[in-house]
Write an enzyme that holds these catalytic residues in place. Structure first.
Site, PDB file in Angstrom:
ATOM      1  N   SER A 162      -5.254  -4.585   6.938  1.00  0.00           N
ATOM      2  CA  SER A 162      -3.880  -4.128   6.808  1.00  0.00           C
ATOM      3  C   SER A 162      -3.316  -3.762   8.182  1.00  0.00           C
ATOM      4  O   SER A 162      -3.240  -4.613   9.067  1.00  0.00           O
ATOM      5  CB  SER A 162      -3.827  -2.955   5.822  1.00  0.00           C
ATOM      6  OG  SER A 162      -2.519  -2.702   5.407  1.00  0.00           O
ATOM      7  N   ASP A 239      -1.924  -9.284  -3.940  1.00  0.00           N
ATOM      8  CA  ASP A 239      -1.648  -8.107  -3.131  1.00  0.00           C
ATOM      9  C   ASP A 239      -0.172  -7.730  -3.264  1.00  0.00           C
ATOM     10  O   ASP A 239       0.708  -8.517  -2.905  1.00  0.00           O
ATOM     11  CB  ASP A 239      -2.000  -8.429  -1.674  1.00  0.00           C
ATOM     12  CG  ASP A 239      -1.938  -7.225  -0.751  1.00  0.00           C
ATOM     13  OD1 ASP A 239      -1.142  -6.307  -1.004  1.00  0.00           O
ATOM     14  OD2 ASP A 239      -2.691  -7.227   0.253  1.00  0.00           O
ATOM     15  N   HIS A 273      -5.048  -5.326  -2.544  1.00  0.00           N
ATOM     16  CA  HIS A 273      -5.137  -4.808  -1.176  1.00  0.00           C
ATOM     17  C   HIS A 273      -6.269  -3.790  -1.006  1.00  0.00           C
ATOM     18  O   HIS A 273      -6.406  -3.194   0.052  1.00  0.00           O
ATOM     19  CB  HIS A 273      -3.805  -4.144  -0.820  1.00  0.00           C
ATOM     20  CG  HIS A 273      -3.526  -4.012   0.645  1.00  0.00           C
ATOM     21  ND1 HIS A 273      -3.207  -5.082   1.452  1.00  0.00           N
ATOM     22  CD2 HIS A 273      -3.508  -2.917   1.469  1.00  0.00           C
ATOM     23  CE1 HIS A 273      -2.983  -4.666   2.683  1.00  0.00           C
ATOM     24  NE2 HIS A 273      -3.180  -3.357   2.727  1.00  0.00           N
TER      25      HIS A 273
END
Length: 296
Positions: A162, A239, A273
């Site tokens: 991320s 995600d 995620h």
């Protein structure tokens, strides 16, 4: 580069060992030290396989975590230790930002994508952030040199998730002489064009768009061109942050094509995620960095 490692730190070490736990054929260590870059105490974890504990030079991978995380998250949840034990790979996980310590007051923000736990791995230029939020300098200069001086590291790759995936891509291409390999998991690919990144960069850099561009992974790759034989990126196809436009993975693919940078981009069906996703692909990333280290 040091050639031996005796499990004990050097006589003039800046590090304080916080804990050691046996894990597979190796040990999971935690250390803290006073950072000159952030002017705060900083903590990192490091997994040392038995080869490293015996003094053998080993390849290492530096993992940059995402928003709200610290050194614990990936160390406790990603389950990388077994694969690192099998391959003889060192795995390092620093904190994501400076935090409030006894020696100083670190700025914070109620927005989780701006304050402590964020940082985007850049050096802020605007106050109050510039005093402590110097994570680019911390990672590529201070921590990098400290790790190379204290541990038997043969070469180092960089990866992350991320915001940390953004950091891995940005720093890997900005400082290719430091790293032999790059990968990323669900990275923020165009921070200067995402809502998270724009909020953070407004605080860190003000309105200077040239500084925003220098802190954008996709723009950096487009600027410097091919630096690695191959980079690996995994993205969960389910995600929610991808769907909301925060990650902009397609832009990474476009700039790698233009820059002639070989990219293996995999969309993983059904994955989100979370650390469940990270667990599912982390071994492939460790193997990627191990293979690239064999060529260095």
């Amino acid at each position: 580069m040091n050639n031996t490692y005796n499990k004990s730190l050097s006589a003039n070490s800046q590090l304080t060992q916080k804990s050691v736990n046996r894990c597979f054929d190796g040990e999971q260590h935690y250390y803290s030290h006073q950072s000159t870059a952030t002017k705060t105490p900083m903590t990192f974890s490091i997994y040392l396989p038995d080869e490293a504990l015996a003094g053998r030079l080993c390849p290492a991978v530096l993992y940059l975590s995402g928003l709200t995380c610290n050194a614990d998250n990936v160390t406790h949840k990603a389950h990388f230790q077994q694969k690192c034990s099998e391959l003889g790979m060192i795995f390092i996980a620093p904190d994501t930002s400076p935090r409030t310590g006894d020696s100083s007051e670190v700025p914070n923000d109620e927005r989780y994508f701006v304050g402590q736990g964020a940082s985007y791995y850049v050096d802020a230029t605007q106050q109050p952030w510039a005093e402590h939020f110097n994570m680019q300098s911390y990672i590529v200069d201070e921590l990098y040199d400290l790790l190379r001086s204290e541990f038997p590291i043969h070469s180092m790759g960089i990866t992350g998730h991320s915001m940390g995936g953004h950091g891995a891509l940005l720093l890997g291409f900005k400082f290719p002489s430091k790293f032999v390999s790059v990968s990323a998991l669900s990275p923020v690919c165009a921070a200067s064009e995402s809502a998270w990144g724009q909020a953070a960069y407004t605080e860190y850099f003000g309105d200077d768009q040239s500084l925003w561009s220098q802190a954008d992974a996709s723009k950096m790759i487009e600027k410097v061109g091919q630096q690695y034989a191959s980079i690996l990126v995994d993205q969960g196809a389910a995600d929610n942050f991808l769907a909301e436009g925060q990650l902009q993975t397609a832009k990474l693919q476009d700039v790698c094509t233009k820059a002639k940078q070989p990219l293996t981009l995999r969309y993983q069906a059904g994955h989100d995620h979370s650390y469940y996703f990270i667990q599912s692909v982390i071994n492939d990333h460790i193997e990627h960095h191990w293979r690239m280290a064999q060529l260095s």
